[in-house]
Write a protein that holds these residues in place. Structure first.
Motif, mmCIF file in Angstrom:
data_model
loop_
_atom_site.group_PDB
_atom_site.id
_atom_site.type_symbol
_atom_site.label_atom_id
_atom_site.label_comp_id
_atom_site.label_asym_id
_atom_site.label_seq_id
_atom_site.Cartn_x
_atom_site.Cartn_y
_atom_site.Cartn_z
ATOM 1 N N VAL A 1 0.838 -1.202 0.000
ATOM 2 C CA VAL A 1 0.000 0.000 0.000
ATOM 3 C C VAL A 1 0.873 1.253 0.000
ATOM 4 C CG1 VAL A 1 -1.820 1.255 1.185
ATOM 5 C CG2 VAL A 1 -1.845 -1.217 1.197
ATOM 6 N N CYS A 2 1.964 1.246 0.765
ATOM 7 C CA CYS A 2 2.862 2.406 0.764
ATOM 8 C C CYS A 2 3.351 2.714 -0.641
ATOM 9 C CB CYS A 2 4.068 2.142 1.676
ATOM 10 S SG CYS A 2 3.708 2.113 3.436
ATOM 11 N N LEU A 3 3.768 1.683 -1.360
ATOM 12 C CA LEU A 3 4.379 1.889 -2.663
ATOM 13 C C LEU A 3 3.367 2.195 -3.758
ATOM 14 C CD1 LEU A 3 6.892 1.059 -1.163
ATOM 15 C CD2 LEU A 3 7.524 -0.372 -3.094
ATOM 16 N N VAL A 4 2.077 2.169 -3.433
ATOM 17 C CA VAL A 4 1.076 2.670 -4.383
ATOM 18 C C VAL A 4 1.235 4.178 -4.555
ATOM 19 C CG1 VAL A 4 -1.396 3.126 -4.652
ATOM 20 C CG2 VAL A 4 -0.601 0.825 -4.080
ATOM 21 N N PHE A 5 1.632 4.875 -3.493
ATOM 22 C CA PHE A 5 1.710 6.337 -3.498
ATOM 23 C C PHE A 5 3.089 6.792 -3.964
ATOM 24 C CE2 PHE A 5 -1.582 5.222 -0.532
ATOM 25 C CZ PHE A 5 -2.566 6.166 -0.742
ATOM 26 N N ARG A 6 3.109 7.693 -4.929
ATOM 27 C CA ARG A 6 4.384 8.203 -5.439
ATOM 28 C C ARG A 6 5.146 8.985 -4.380
ATOM 29 N NH1 ARG A 6 5.053 7.448 -10.764
ATOM 30 N NH2 ARG A 6 3.204 7.013 -12.032
ATOM 31 N N GLY A 7 4.443 9.564 -3.422
ATOM 32 C CA GLY A 7 5.114 10.360 -2.396
ATOM 33 C C GLY A 7 5.724 9.541 -1.283
ATOM 34 N N SER A 8 5.478 8.237 -1.232
ATOM 35 C CA SER A 8 6.017 7.410 -0.158
ATOM 36 C C SER A 8 7.521 7.230 -0.331
ATOM 37 C CB SER A 8 5.335 6.049 -0.147
ATOM 38 O OG SER A 8 5.922 5.197 0.834
ATOM 39 N N ARG A 9 8.241 7.249 0.790
ATOM 40 C CA ARG A 9 9.692 7.051 0.771
ATOM 41 C C ARG A 9 10.071 5.670 1.311
ATOM 42 N NH1 ARG A 9 11.866 12.287 0.524
ATOM 43 N NH2 ARG A 9 10.256 13.670 -0.305
ATOM 44 N N MET A 10 9.139 4.735 1.331
ATOM 45 C CA MET A 10 9.376 3.441 1.960
ATOM 46 C C MET A 10 9.869 2.359 0.988
ATOM 47 S SD MET A 10 8.898 3.714 5.157
ATOM 48 C CE MET A 10 8.402 5.121 6.171
ATOM 49 N N ASP A 11 10.409 2.759 -0.148
ATOM 50 C CA ASP A 11 10.859 1.771 -1.126
ATOM 51 C C ASP A 11 11.939 0.850 -0.560
ATOM 52 O OD1 ASP A 11 9.919 2.879 -4.184
ATOM 53 O OD2 ASP A 11 9.846 4.284 -2.540
ATOM 54 N N ARG A 12 12.968 1.405 0.045
ATOM 55 C CA ARG A 12 14.070 0.573 0.551
ATOM 56 C C ARG A 12 13.623 -0.332 1.692
ATOM 57 N NH1 ARG A 12 18.959 4.423 1.736
ATOM 58 N NH2 ARG A 12 19.921 2.439 2.317
ATOM 59 N N PRO A 13 12.882 0.159 2.705
ATOM 60 C CA PRO A 13 12.371 -0.775 3.711
ATOM 61 C C PRO A 13 11.488 -1.866 3.123
ATOM 62 C CG PRO A 13 12.196 1.473 4.510
ATOM 63 C CD PRO A 13 12.603 1.564 3.072
ATOM 64 N N ALA A 14 10.681 -1.523 2.102
ATOM 65 C CA ALA A 14 9.825 -2.528 1.466
ATOM 66 C C ALA A 14 10.667 -3.607 0.795
ATOM 67 C CB ALA A 14 8.905 -1.865 0.449
ATOM 68 N N HIS A 15 11.747 -3.220 0.154
ATOM 69 C CA HIS A 15 12.618 -4.205 -0.489
ATOM 70 C C HIS A 15 13.304 -5.097 0.545
ATOM 71 C CE1 HIS A 15 12.878 -1.169 -4.046
ATOM 72 N NE2 HIS A 15 11.774 -1.917 -4.093
ATOM 73 N N LEU A 16 13.672 -4.527 1.681
ATOM 74 C CA LEU A 16 14.252 -5.338 2.764
ATOM 75 C C LEU A 16 13.225 -6.335 3.300
ATOM 76 C CD1 LEU A 16 16.282 -2.610 4.721
ATOM 77 C CD2 LEU A 16 17.208 -4.519 3.386
ATOM 78 N N VAL A 17 11.966 -5.916 3.383
ATOM 79 C CA VAL A 17 10.914 -6.831 3.825
ATOM 80 C C VAL A 17 10.747 -7.974 2.827
ATOM 81 C CG1 VAL A 17 8.406 -7.021 4.119
ATOM 82 C CG2 VAL A 17 9.665 -5.211 5.287
ATOM 83 N N LEU A 18 10.813 -7.673 1.543
ATOM 84 C CA LEU A 18 10.724 -8.740 0.543
ATOM 85 C C LEU A 18 11.878 -9.731 0.697
ATOM 86 C CD1 LEU A 18 9.618 -6.949 -2.758
ATOM 87 C CD2 LEU A 18 8.263 -8.439 -1.283
ATOM 88 N N ALA A 19 13.071 -9.219 0.936
ATOM 89 C CA ALA A 19 14.213 -10.116 1.162
ATOM 90 C C ALA A 19 13.992 -10.970 2.408
ATOM 91 C CB ALA A 19 15.496 -9.301 1.282
ATOM 92 N N ALA A 20 13.476 -10.348 3.485
ATOM 93 C CA ALA A 20 13.190 -11.099 4.711
ATOM 94 C C ALA A 20 12.114 -12.149 4.480
ATOM 95 C CB ALA A 20 12.763 -10.140 5.821
ATOM 96 N N THR A 21 11.166 -11.858 3.607
ATOM 97 C CA THR A 21 10.102 -12.817 3.292
ATOM 98 C C THR A 21 10.678 -14.050 2.613
ATOM 99 O OG1 THR A 21 8.540 -10.998 3.026
ATOM 100 C CG2 THR A 21 7.911 -13.107 2.084
#
Length: 441
Positions: free
Chosen positions: A342-362
């Motif tokens: 949901v964060c990465l739906v919004f262009r203004g979100s800065r959570m790209d790097r944490p989201a990628h770390l979560v994918l790696a953790a998954t």
């Protein structure tokens, strides 16, 4: 935009503006990837394909189905300590009854698949709108595939669907957001954190009022309809330190230095039992209290609330809760993947790097459970490094997400340069015109 004649002689051609669609067409690539990966997940949970490691579907075919037999009699499983869920979880457990032509487990997997399809559809629709992006849909599609068959063998995918719907509704419909968050809380407690970052003023008042009214109404309804609606609070309180949690790393290492504890199935999960376990569990709860104290400080000091702030704050809050919890079950990653999406739906979100770390953790989570879970339980040379990597990725994602949220809502807005009240903004051209001729030479 194209130029064309006006159809009247002697008049210049005028530009004709073509209407731009408000919603872009659905891209083929994410839909194709979803179809391929979800087909593989269904083949795994239906046991057409054998996934390495222990059978993850037994929670559905044994535990959930056992609860189903009790719940359909009109009461909660009062004598079962593994029932540690809020009362609306009964809806998820009873839902396979909607498909009586399938056996219980198969019906549950089909409903989990449908919940996944709903989330994917919501993210694809939201991502096609102006100012949005498709990155959120990609994160969700990849995240569930990386987690493996566990994605469909727990009811958390249904809770994630409610949470995603709540956050996507929040920008324009705060009342709907609050009501959906309340339903999520009654399914599994963590969606209470969805409202951590609602914009101050009317949005917060409306969403929280709807949340409280809906939650109270649901609690009263379940309490009146079925005995034992709040029994889960007692069972949850007695949980210990689960072998996959951050605190468990202490005992995984200590076992190699003569620690005399053991690993047993306790309160429905594989936990450490023995000396100092209660101390580590207490410290984990203290740490959870401290990080939520930080979240409260952020809420009080935040100055800038944008369209993505509510999603970013919810993501950070659930990361804090998950990382410091006494239990980090594999399905917890579903929560994080959904919120990151949901964060990465919004262009203004800065959570790209944490989201990628979560994918790696998954992905690492799928390796430690179910693929090499026996090595985790044994605390051997494969299991311990896997846990260090997975939990290290979660800690890194949490720290980075907290830092990003603080910087872009507290630090930078507070340090922004604002014009003095007596100053007026004058366009450059007008400023040049106002200068005396001698100054312009």
């Amino acid at each position: 935009m194209t130029a064309s004649g006006t159809g009247r002689p002697g008049l210049p051609a005028l530009p004709v503006v073509r209407a731009v669609p408000l919603v872009r067409p659905v891209p083929v690539a994410p839909v194709a990837l979803w179809v391929v990966t979800r087909t593989l997940l269904l083949l795994c949970v239906f046991k057409v394909l054998v996934f390495p490691g222990p059978d993850v579907t037994t929670d559905v075919s044994v535990i959930y189905q056992g609860w189903y037999e009790v719940l359909r009699t009109g009461t909660f499983p009062l004598d079962d300590v593994t029932w540690q869920y809020p009362p609306a979880a009964a809806l998820a457990v009873l839902s396979p009854g909607l498909l009586p032509f399938l056996d219980y487990a198969h019906a549950f997997f089909v409903l989990a698949f449908l919940a996944d399809a709903v989330v994917t559809g919501l993210l694809l629709y939201a991502g096609r709108r102006p100012g949005k992006r498709m990155a959120g849909a990609w994160v969700w599609i990849a995240g569930l595939a990386l987690l493996g068959p566990t994605s469909y063998a727990r009811y958390d995918v249904m809770v994630a669907a409610v949470a995603v719907a709540a956050l996507l509704a929040g920008a324009r419909r705060p009342r709907a957001m609050g009501a959906l968050a309340a339903l999520g809380v009654l399914l599994k407690v963590w969606p209470a954190l969805l409202l951590a970052g609602t914009a101050r003023g009317r949005t917060t008042r409306t969403s929280w009022t709807a949340f409280l009214i809906t939650a109270l109404a649901l609690v009263l309804l379940f309490s009146a309809a079925m005995p034992g609606a709040l029994a889960f609070l007692r069972f949850q309180r007695d949980r210990g330190t689960e072998v996959e949690s951050l605190g468990a790393l202490v005992f995984h290492v200590a076992r190699h230095f003569g620690w005399e504890g053991e690993v047993l199935l306790n309160y429905g999960s594989v936990e450490f039992l023995g000396p100092y376990v209660s101390l580590v569990s207490t410290l984990a709860m203290v740490l959870t209290g401290l990080v939520f104290g930080w979240l409260l400080v952020w809420r009080l000091r935040a100055r800038l609330f944008t369209a993505s702030t509510a999603c970013d704050a919810a993501f950070v809050a659930v990361l804090l809760f998950t990382t410091t919890s006494r239990v980090i079950s594999p399905q917890y990653l579903l929560w994080l993947v959904g919120l990151a999406a949901v964060c990465l739906v919004f262009r203004g979100s800065r959570m790209d790097r944490p989201a990628h770390l979560v994918l790696a953790a998954t992905f690492v989570t799928c390796l430690e459970f179910p693929v090499w879970f026996s090595h985790v339980v044994a605390s051997d040379a494969l299991g311990v490094p896997l846990l260090f990597v997975r939990n290290g990725l979660l800690v890194a994602a949490t720290v980075l997400a907290c830092r990003t949220l603080w910087r872009h809502t507290v630090t930078e807005p507070a340090g922004a340069v604002r014009p003095l009240p007596t100053q007026r903004h004058v366009p450059a051209g007008k400023a040049a015109e106002r200068q005396p001729s001698s100054a312009r030479k």
